[in-house]
Scaffold this active site. Structure first.
Site, PDB file in Angstrom:
ATOM      1  N   ASP A 139       4.342  -6.357   9.966  1.00  0.00           N
ATOM      2  CA  ASP A 139       5.419  -6.047  10.919  1.00  0.00           C
ATOM      3  C   ASP A 139       5.398  -7.007  12.106  1.00  0.00           C
ATOM      4  OD1 ASP A 139       6.335  -4.011   9.365  1.00  0.00           O
ATOM      5  OD2 ASP A 139       5.508  -2.390  10.595  1.00  0.00           O
TER       6      ASP A 139
ATOM      7  N   ARG B 269       0.845  -1.191   0.000  1.00  0.00           N
ATOM      8  CA  ARG B 269       0.000   0.000   0.000  1.00  0.00           C
ATOM      9  C   ARG B 269       0.878   1.238   0.000  1.00  0.00           C
ATOM     10  NH1 ARG B 269      -4.801   0.408   4.281  1.00  0.00           N
ATOM     11  NH2 ARG B 269      -3.039   0.616   5.665  1.00  0.00           N
TER      12      ARG B 269
ATOM     13  N   ASP C 155       0.033  -3.504  12.702  1.00  0.00           N
ATOM     14  CA  ASP C 155       0.493  -3.824  11.345  1.00  0.00           C
ATOM     15  C   ASP C 155       0.809  -5.323  11.288  1.00  0.00           C
ATOM     16  OD1 ASP C 155       2.232  -4.335   9.101  1.00  0.00           O
ATOM     17  OD2 ASP C 155       2.447  -2.167   8.891  1.00  0.00           O
TER      18      ASP C 155
ATOM     19  N   THR D 152      -1.266   7.472  -0.630  1.00  0.00           N
ATOM     20  CA  THR D 152      -2.556   7.331  -1.321  1.00  0.00           C
ATOM     21  C   THR D 152      -3.370   6.151  -0.809  1.00  0.00           C
ATOM     22  OG1 THR D 152      -1.665   5.821  -2.992  1.00  0.00           O
ATOM     23  CG2 THR D 152      -1.453   8.184  -3.434  1.00  0.00           C
TER      24      THR D 152
HETATM   25  C1  PRP Z   1      -1.372  -4.460   4.513  1.00  0.00           C
HETATM   26  C2  PRP Z   1      -2.168  -5.747   4.682  1.00  0.00           C
HETATM   27  C3  PRP Z   1      -2.940  -5.826   3.400  1.00  0.00           C
HETATM   28  C4  PRP Z   1      -3.206  -4.388   3.090  1.00  0.00           C
HETATM   29  C5  PRP Z   1      -4.613  -4.083   3.492  1.00  0.00           C
HETATM   30  O1  PRP Z   1      -0.270  -4.718   3.734  1.00  0.00           O
HETATM   31  O2  PRP Z   1      -1.381  -6.871   4.885  1.00  0.00           O
HETATM   32  O3  PRP Z   1      -2.230  -6.442   2.345  1.00  0.00           O
HETATM   33  O4  PRP Z   1      -2.283  -3.599   3.850  1.00  0.00           O
HETATM   34  O5  PRP Z   1      -4.929  -2.793   3.168  1.00  0.00           O
HETATM   35  P1  PRP Z   1      -5.995  -2.384   2.096  1.00  0.00           P
HETATM   36  O6  PRP Z   1      -7.215  -3.221   2.311  1.00  0.00           O
HETATM   37  O7  PRP Z   1      -6.240  -0.937   2.438  1.00  0.00           O
HETATM   38  O8  PRP Z   1      -5.387  -2.557   0.732  1.00  0.00           O
HETATM   39  P2  PRP Z   1       0.931  -3.662   3.521  1.00  0.00           P
HETATM   40  O9  PRP Z   1       0.677  -2.813   2.325  1.00  0.00           O
HETATM   41  O10 PRP Z   1       1.197  -2.946   4.801  1.00  0.00           O
HETATM   42  O11 PRP Z   1       2.128  -4.602   3.115  1.00  0.00           O
HETATM   43  P3  PRP Z   1       2.869  -5.753   3.960  1.00  0.00           P
HETATM   44  O12 PRP Z   1       1.904  -6.915   4.053  1.00  0.00           O
HETATM   45  O13 PRP Z   1       4.049  -6.058   3.089  1.00  0.00           O
HETATM   46  O14 PRP Z   1       3.242  -5.218   5.311  1.00  0.00           O
END
Ligand code: PRP
Length: 206
Positions: free
Chosen positions: A201, A102, A198, A106
């Site tokens: 993390d 993400r 998170d 944005t």
């Molecule tokens: C987080 C989570 C999802 C996403 C959800 O991932 O694991 O994939 O955000 O958010 P959304 O519904 O608003 O799209 P992140 O982008 O933090 O990546 P990561 O899993 O690599 O930490």
């Protein structure tokens, strides 16, 4: 809308432990693995079977075997934590990783990994990601799978925000959503509240 929130007592118990700030990375991964198994059990109630026979020590018995290939589609990174247990549980399974992150400004998903072959090779696809926040990552992944030609797609996650459920259901009304809990809301930086922080993390210690 096809939202399935688990009512299983074990799911409720394990989710509560998962949210706890006192839960360390090792325990967090263990709980995610166990929740994935329980949620997958619920999400595969309609798996197709074909009749077969089997030789028991006492003679022949009528039985059943799963007749569908299931594609597990974890959204990296956090979706990886849902793969292992499910992969062991299901009889015929393929794993197709999708890399999305993400954009912090944005909140839109950015694709960075996709090695799907030209034609679909699984009859059912389970999109795996612990967090359905804005829904952007899940929608983008289902878009990818539909372009690939996947016909039956389900989302399996741990926590959902109402905003994410609305968005995914509006974009893809034929994709059932299986989660452990529907939380209250998203906060101003796109995190689920009360949530669990998170997930990526906490899973990987970053
Ligand atoms: C987080 C989570 C999802 C996403 C959800 O991932 O694991 O994939 O955000 O958010 P959304 O519904 O608003 O799209 P992140 O982008 O933090 O990546 P990561 O899993 O690599 O930490």
């Amino acid at each position: 809308m096809q939202l399935h929130v688990s009512s299983h007592p074990l799911v409720k118990h394990k989710l509560t432990r998962l949210r706890d700030t006192a839960t360390d990375h090792r325990k967090f991964r263990e709980l995610v693995r166990e929740l994935a198994l329980l949620l997958c059990y619920e999400a595969t109630q309609d798996l197709q079977l074909k009749a077969t026979t089997v030789d028991t020590p006492m003679g022949e018995a009528q039985g059943w075997e799963a007749s569908e290939v299931i594609g597990l589609v974890p959204i990296m990174r956090a979706g990886l934590g849902l793969v292992d247990g499910i992969q062991e549980l299901l009889p015929t399974v393929q794993v197709w990783h999708i890399g999305l992150y993400r954009d912090e400004e944005t909140l839109r998903p950015v694709e960075y990994y996709n090695k799907l072959p030209d034609r679909p090779t699984a009859q059912v696809c389970l999109v795996l990601d612990p967090m359905l926040a804005t829904g952007g990552s899940a929608i983008a992944t289902v878009d990818i799978l539909k372009r690939w030609g996947a016909l039956r797609i389900k989302y399996v996650g741990v926590l959902a925000a109402p905003e994410g459920v609305q968005a995914l259901s509006a974009a893809h009304p034929n994709v059932p959503i299986h989660v452990a809990e529907l939380d209250e809301r998203l906060n101003e930086i796109g995190f689920i509240v009360p949530g669990l922080g998170d997930a990526g993390d906490r899973m990987f210690g970053t």
